[in-house]
Design a protein around this motif. Structure first.
Motif, PDB file in Angstrom:
ATOM      1  N   TYR A 263       0.787  -1.233   0.000  1.00  0.00           N
ATOM      2  CA  TYR A 263       0.000   0.000   0.000  1.00  0.00           C
ATOM      3  C   TYR A 263       0.819   1.284   0.000  1.00  0.00           C
ATOM      4  N   LEU A 264       2.136   1.164   0.182  1.00  0.00           N
ATOM      5  CA  LEU A 264       2.953   2.377   0.192  1.00  0.00           C
ATOM      6  C   LEU A 264       4.125   2.288  -0.782  1.00  0.00           C
ATOM      7  N   VAL A 265       4.990   1.309  -0.590  1.00  0.00           N
ATOM      8  CA  VAL A 265       6.223   1.279  -1.367  1.00  0.00           C
ATOM      9  C   VAL A 265       5.962   1.037  -2.849  1.00  0.00           C
ATOM     10  N   PHE A 266       5.188   0.001  -3.183  1.00  0.00           N
ATOM     11  CA  PHE A 266       4.951  -0.282  -4.594  1.00  0.00           C
ATOM     12  C   PHE A 266       4.179   0.831  -5.311  1.00  0.00           C
ATOM     13  N   PRO A 267       3.137   1.428  -4.705  1.00  0.00           N
ATOM     14  CA  PRO A 267       2.498   2.566  -5.384  1.00  0.00           C
ATOM     15  C   PRO A 267       3.445   3.726  -5.640  1.00  0.00           C
ATOM     16  N   VAL A 268       4.349   4.007  -4.692  1.00  0.00           N
ATOM     17  CA  VAL A 268       5.300   5.099  -4.892  1.00  0.00           C
ATOM     18  C   VAL A 268       6.309   4.728  -5.977  1.00  0.00           C
ATOM     19  N   LEU A 269       6.793   3.478  -5.975  1.00  0.00           N
ATOM     20  CA  LEU A 269       7.716   3.044  -7.020  1.00  0.00           C
ATOM     21  C   LEU A 269       7.059   3.113  -8.397  1.00  0.00           C
ATOM     22  N   GLU A 270       5.792   2.742  -8.458  1.00  0.00           N
ATOM     23  CA  GLU A 270       5.068   2.839  -9.728  1.00  0.00           C
ATOM     24  C   GLU A 270       5.019   4.279 -10.219  1.00  0.00           C
ATOM     25  N   GLU A 271       4.760   5.193  -9.296  1.00  0.00           N
ATOM     26  CA  GLU A 271       4.723   6.606  -9.646  1.00  0.00           C
ATOM     27  C   GLU A 271       6.085   7.066 -10.178  1.00  0.00           C
ATOM     28  N   ARG A 272       7.157   6.542  -9.613  1.00  0.00           N
ATOM     29  CA  ARG A 272       8.509   6.946 -10.005  1.00  0.00           C
ATOM     30  C   ARG A 272       9.053   6.136 -11.180  1.00  0.00           C
ATOM     31  N   GLY A 273       8.333   5.099 -11.596  1.00  0.00           N
ATOM     32  CA  GLY A 273       8.819   4.251 -12.681  1.00  0.00           C
ATOM     33  C   GLY A 273       9.992   3.388 -12.281  1.00  0.00           C
ATOM     34  N   GLU A 274      10.035   2.965 -11.004  1.00  0.00           N
ATOM     35  CA  GLU A 274      11.154   2.189 -10.480  1.00  0.00           C
ATOM     36  C   GLU A 274      10.709   0.779 -10.105  1.00  0.00           C
ATOM     37  N   GLU A 275      11.673  -0.110  -9.965  1.00  0.00           N
ATOM     38  CA  GLU A 275      11.406  -1.492  -9.575  1.00  0.00           C
ATOM     39  C   GLU A 275      11.844  -1.726  -8.131  1.00  0.00           C
ATOM     40  N   PHE A 276      11.327  -2.794  -7.561  1.00  0.00           N
ATOM     41  CA  PHE A 276      11.696  -3.187  -6.202  1.00  0.00           C
ATOM     42  C   PHE A 276      12.691  -4.333  -6.302  1.00  0.00           C
ATOM     43  N   VAL A 277      13.869  -4.139  -5.725  1.00  0.00           N
ATOM     44  CA  VAL A 277      14.949  -5.114  -5.857  1.00  0.00           C
ATOM     45  C   VAL A 277      15.243  -5.757  -4.503  1.00  0.00           C
ATOM     46  N   VAL A 278      15.239  -7.063  -4.477  1.00  0.00           N
ATOM     47  CA  VAL A 278      15.644  -7.839  -3.297  1.00  0.00           C
ATOM     48  C   VAL A 278      17.011  -8.432  -3.600  1.00  0.00           C
ATOM     49  N   GLU A 279      18.008  -7.981  -2.872  1.00  0.00           N
ATOM     50  CA  GLU A 279      19.368  -8.470  -3.108  1.00  0.00           C
ATOM     51  C   GLU A 279      19.585  -9.800  -2.377  1.00  0.00           C
ATOM     52  N   ARG A 280      20.096 -10.776  -3.133  1.00  0.00           N
ATOM     53  CA  ARG A 280      20.399 -12.088  -2.554  1.00  0.00           C
ATOM     54  C   ARG A 280      21.745 -12.575  -3.100  1.00  0.00           C
ATOM     55  N   PRO A 281      22.503 -13.325  -2.295  1.00  0.00           N
ATOM     56  CA  PRO A 281      23.746 -13.922  -2.809  1.00  0.00           C
ATOM     57  C   PRO A 281      23.447 -14.867  -3.973  1.00  0.00           C
ATOM     58  N   GLU A 282      24.389 -14.998  -4.871  1.00  0.00           N
ATOM     59  CA  GLU A 282      24.206 -15.882  -6.021  1.00  0.00           C
ATOM     60  C   GLU A 282      23.930 -17.316  -5.589  1.00  0.00           C
ATOM     61  N   GLU A 283      24.527 -17.730  -4.470  1.00  0.00           N
ATOM     62  CA  GLU A 283      24.324 -19.103  -4.014  1.00  0.00           C
ATOM     63  C   GLU A 283      22.883 -19.383  -3.597  1.00  0.00           C
ATOM     64  N   TYR A 284      22.121 -18.333  -3.347  1.00  0.00           N
ATOM     65  CA  TYR A 284      20.699 -18.488  -3.000  1.00  0.00           C
ATOM     66  C   TYR A 284      19.776 -18.038  -4.127  1.00  0.00           C
ATOM     67  N   GLY A 285      20.341 -17.945  -5.328  1.00  0.00           N
ATOM     68  CA  GLY A 285      19.499 -17.637  -6.485  1.00  0.00           C
ATOM     69  C   GLY A 285      19.689 -16.251  -7.068  1.00  0.00           C
ATOM     70  N   GLY A 286      20.474 -15.408  -6.416  1.00  0.00           N
ATOM     71  CA  GLY A 286      20.709 -14.075  -6.944  1.00  0.00           C
ATOM     72  C   GLY A 286      19.553 -13.120  -6.664  1.00  0.00           C
ATOM     73  N   ASP A 287      19.701 -11.902  -7.153  1.00  0.00           N
ATOM     74  CA  ASP A 287      18.712 -10.848  -6.875  1.00  0.00           C
ATOM     75  C   ASP A 287      17.354 -11.177  -7.498  1.00  0.00           C
ATOM     76  N   LEU A 288      16.312 -10.691  -6.834  1.00  0.00           N
ATOM     77  CA  LEU A 288      14.954 -10.758  -7.368  1.00  0.00           C
ATOM     78  C   LEU A 288      14.488  -9.338  -7.653  1.00  0.00           C
ATOM     79  N   VAL A 289      13.844  -9.136  -8.794  1.00  0.00           N
ATOM     80  CA  VAL A 289      13.386  -7.807  -9.197  1.00  0.00           C
ATOM     81  C   VAL A 289      11.885  -7.866  -9.464  1.00  0.00           C
ATOM     82  N   TYR A 290      11.153  -6.936  -8.849  1.00  0.00           N
ATOM     83  CA  TYR A 290       9.688  -6.924  -8.978  1.00  0.00           C
ATOM     84  C   TYR A 290       9.212  -5.547  -9.425  1.00  0.00           C
ATOM     85  N   ASP A 291       8.295  -5.544 -10.361  1.00  0.00           N
ATOM     86  CA  ASP A 291       7.602  -4.296 -10.690  1.00  0.00           C
ATOM     87  C   ASP A 291       6.120  -4.384 -10.354  1.00  0.00           C
ATOM     88  N   ASP A 292       5.748  -5.489  -9.686  1.00  0.00           N
ATOM     89  CA  ASP A 292       4.348  -5.710  -9.325  1.00  0.00           C
ATOM     90  C   ASP A 292       4.303  -6.401  -7.965  1.00  0.00           C
TER      91      ASP A 292
END
Length: 345
Positions: A263-292
């Motif tokens: 209700y806050l972060v994703f609506p603001v990111l949408e307004e800014r045209g940005e994605e939400f990035v979850v940083e993870r070590p490569e051994e655990y699958g690497g970063d995850l990137v979400y725009d939804d």
């Protein structure tokens, strides 16, 4: 922007709309329908308020004329949560905080009009309408309408009951086509829809925001510091609160971390045209990137996204949203000192 697009802006990220058809009709009938939300200047504003600011940004973009009521009298009527001598200073703080949140949410604060309750609630025709409502509303009806908003007891103070009727009447006094507030306000605005036509006013359409869960689980509590994120919390404080937050793997119910994102972060990111990035070590699958947000929730429920990876990313996302508001407030120390002397003076 056509009627369907304007209606979508007004109704998205909400808990309930009463009714969407009425809002569509408003946009068909006029270029700039009116909307209002009220805030009683009691305790410090926090992240729970911020989600409603994001919605006000949608209102402004849709072409609504938006009024924000700083309900100063209400702040004292609800069990004297704000002493009379602090009403002016807390009202000033609320205006500054709201302007900062509106701007951080991606809208122009000049797109809203501020009104204080004492500017119109002490004179006719408001006072006469209030007396009429007092004469026609039963004690049980007033208690039921305000049961989720004002403090309740077996022997309630009259202020809390009058509060409820005044909030219903504010809709008409501010000429609002749409009343907006948290879902806890539903009983009051249903009372407005029921009673205002009897006094010659139109019933308002209503838009209700969800109430966010507290970080410690259960309902967010303004009096519990670990339950919420304050606007003046620095990045370290945000990270600490999110790290200790209730966020069991795979569970969405009562998960305040997910709700802040939805209700806050994703609506603001949408307004800014940005994605939400979850940083993870490569051994655990690497970063995850979400725009939804829905994709993030799906991964969280499935176990693909673990709380240990989500929490740092959520803390960074939340901090990025509130940082400009914190800076604005801390750059006005006298505003905080006057409004909350027990904490800042």
């Amino acid at each position: 922007m056509d009627t369907a697009e304007r209606t979508e802006l007004v109704t998205r990220y909400t808990e309930e709309v009463v009714t969407e058809a009425e809002i569509e009709a408003l946009f068909e009938e006029r270029d700039s329908p009116t909307a209002y939300i009220g805030y009683a200047p009691t305790g410090e504003m926090h992240i729970g308020h911020f989600t409603t600011m994001r919605k006000l940004a949608d209102f402004i973009e849709s072409g609504l004329d938006v009024t924000v009521l700083i309900a100063d009298l209400h702040a004292h009527l609800d069990d004297a949560k704000s002493p009379f001598e602090l009403l002016d200073s807390r009202s000033a703080y609320y205006e500054a905080a709201i302007e900062g949140m509106i701007e951080a949410a991606g809208a122009d604060p000049d797109g809203i009009e501020f009104v204080r309750g004492t500017e119109y609630q002490l004179e006719d025709p408001y006072t006469m309408d209030l007396y009429r409502m007092l004469a026609e509303t039963t004690l049980s009806r007033a208690q039921r309408a305000g049961s989720e908003v004002v403090r309740q007891s077996e022997n309630p103070k009259l202020g809390g009951l009058v509060y409820t009727l005044m909030q219903s009447l504010d809709v008409a006094a501010l000429d609002a086509d749409i009343a907006y507030g948290g879902i806890d306000q539903r009983g009051i605005y249903m009372l407005a829809r029921e009673q205002l036509p009897d006094f010659g006013y139109d019933k308002p359409a209503c838009v209700f925001a969800p109430l966010l869960s507290g970080l410690s689980g259960g309902k967010m509590s303004a009096s519990e510091e670990t339950s919420k994120i304050n606007l003046t919390d620095d990045d370290d404080a945000v990270a600490e609160k999110i790290e200790g937050a209730y966020c069991p793997a795979g569970e969405t119910e009562g998960n305040g971390v997910l709700e802040y994102l939805q209700y806050l972060v994703f609506p603001v990111l949408e307004e800014r045209g940005e994605e939400f990035v979850v940083e993870r070590p490569e051994e655990y699958g690497g970063d995850l990137v979400y725009d939804d947000y829905d994709d993030l929730e799906t991964d969280f429920v499935s176990g693909e996204l673990h709380p240990a990876d989500l929490k740092p990313a959520a803390a960074a996302g939340i901090a990025a949203v509130i940082d400009p508001v914190r800076e604005r407030l801390l750059n006005q120390p006298e505003l905080l000192e006057d409004a909350y002397p027990e904490k800042y003076a």
